[in-house]
Design a protein around this motif. Structure first.
Motif, short mmCIF file in Angstrom:
data_model
loop_
_atom_site.label_atom_id
_atom_site.label_comp_id
_atom_site.label_asym_id
_atom_site.label_seq_id
_atom_site.Cartn_x
_atom_site.Cartn_y
_atom_site.Cartn_z
N SER A 32 31.99 -39.66 26.49
CA SER A 32 33.57 -40.39 27.36
C SER A 32 33.58 -41.87 26.67
N PHE A 33 32.60 -42.29 26.19
CA PHE A 33 32.67 -43.94 25.61
C PHE A 33 33.16 -43.99 24.19
N ALA A 34 33.42 -42.98 23.54
CA ALA A 34 33.84 -42.97 21.96
C ALA A 34 34.07 -41.66 21.55
N ASP A 35 34.83 -41.67 20.27
CA ASP A 35 35.36 -40.68 19.58
C ASP A 35 34.32 -40.20 18.66
N TYR A 36 33.92 -41.31 17.67
CA TYR A 36 33.09 -41.19 16.45
C TYR A 36 31.97 -41.86 16.62
N MET A 37 30.88 -41.62 16.03
CA MET A 37 29.64 -42.44 15.93
C MET A 37 29.42 -42.35 14.35
N ILE A 38 28.92 -43.70 13.75
CA ILE A 38 28.39 -43.60 12.48
C ILE A 38 27.26 -44.13 12.48
N ILE A 39 26.30 -43.52 11.56
CA ILE A 39 24.89 -43.84 11.56
C ILE A 39 24.49 -44.30 10.14
N ALA A 40 23.81 -45.39 9.83
CA ALA A 40 23.38 -45.60 8.64
C ALA A 40 22.19 -46.33 8.29
N THR A 41 21.54 -46.51 7.35
CA THR A 41 20.35 -46.95 6.95
C THR A 41 20.60 -48.24 6.05
N GLY A 42 19.88 -49.31 6.11
CA GLY A 42 19.75 -50.43 5.30
C GLY A 42 18.37 -50.54 4.70
N ASN A 43 18.19 -50.87 3.45
CA ASN A 43 16.95 -50.94 2.83
C ASN A 43 16.07 -51.92 3.64
N SER A 44 16.55 -53.07 4.02
CA SER A 44 15.90 -54.20 4.57
C SER A 44 16.73 -54.82 5.87
N ASP A 45 16.27 -55.62 6.40
CA ASP A 45 17.02 -56.34 7.61
C ASP A 45 18.07 -57.06 7.13
N ARG A 46 17.59 -57.62 6.02
CA ARG A 46 18.86 -58.69 5.19
C ARG A 46 20.17 -57.51 5.01
N GLN A 47 19.55 -56.53 4.63
CA GLN A 47 20.84 -55.59 4.05
C GLN A 47 21.67 -55.08 5.26
N VAL A 48 20.59 -54.79 6.30
CA VAL A 48 21.42 -54.14 7.57
C VAL A 48 22.37 -55.46 8.23
N ASN A 49 22.16 -56.52 8.07
CA ASN A 49 23.05 -57.73 8.54
C ASN A 49 24.24 -58.08 7.65
N SER A 50 23.99 -57.45 6.34
CA SER A 50 25.09 -57.55 5.35
C SER A 50 26.05 -56.44 5.73
#
Length: 117
Positions: A32-50
Motif C-alpha cells: 500500500s506504500f508504493a507502486d514500484y521498487m527499484i533496487i541497485a548496487t554500487g561498487n563502493s559507498d562512494r558510488q552509492v552516494n553518487s
C-alpha cells in the motif's frame, strides 16, 4: 510521467551511471506504500552516494522530489522515497545480507531496458 515511467527512468539513470544488478519490481498489488521498487548496487559507498545524487537530480528535472532519503553515507544502504516510487541503493555486502528481492519474489519484475514484465 506515469509511475512506471518514473521507475524506468530511475533504472536507466542507475544503469547509465554504472550501477550493477538493477531490478525494477511492480509492487502495487502487494504493497500500500508504493507502486514500484527499484533496487541497485554500487561498487563502493562512494558510488552509492553518487547514484543517489544522480537519481535525485533526474527526478527533480521531471518535477518529482524525494519525500525522504534514509540511510547515512557509508551505511551500505540508502532508501529514497518518492511516494509511489521507492529506490534502494546498496553496496554489494549489504544487498546480499538483506536480499529484499526475495521478500517481493511474488511480484512482477520488469525488464527496465524495454519496459516489459
Amino acid at each position: 510521467m506515469t509511475n512506471k515511467e518514473y521507475a524506468l527512468l530511475a533504472a536507466k539513470t542507475l544503469d547509465n551511471k554504472k550501477a550493477i544488478d538493477i531490478t525494477v519490481i511492480d509492487i502495487m498489488e502487494k504493497a500500500s506504500f508504493a507502486d514500484y521498487m527499484i533496487i541497485a548496487t554500487g561498487n563502493s559507498d562512494r558510488q552509492v552516494n553518487s547514484l543517489v545524487d544522480d537519481v535525485e537530480e533526474e527526478f527533480a528535472k521531471e518535477g518529482l522530489f524525494a519525500k525522504s532519503i534514509d540511510g547515512k553515507q557509508n551505511s551500505g544502504w540508502i532508501l529514497m522515497d518518492f511516494g509511489d516510487i521507492v529506490v534502494n541503493i546498496f553496496n554489494k555486502e549489504t544487498r546480499e545480507k538483506y536480499n529484499i528481492e526475495r521478500v517481493w519474489g511474488d511480484c512482477t519484475f520488469i525488464d527496465f531496458e524495454n519496459g516489459e514484465n
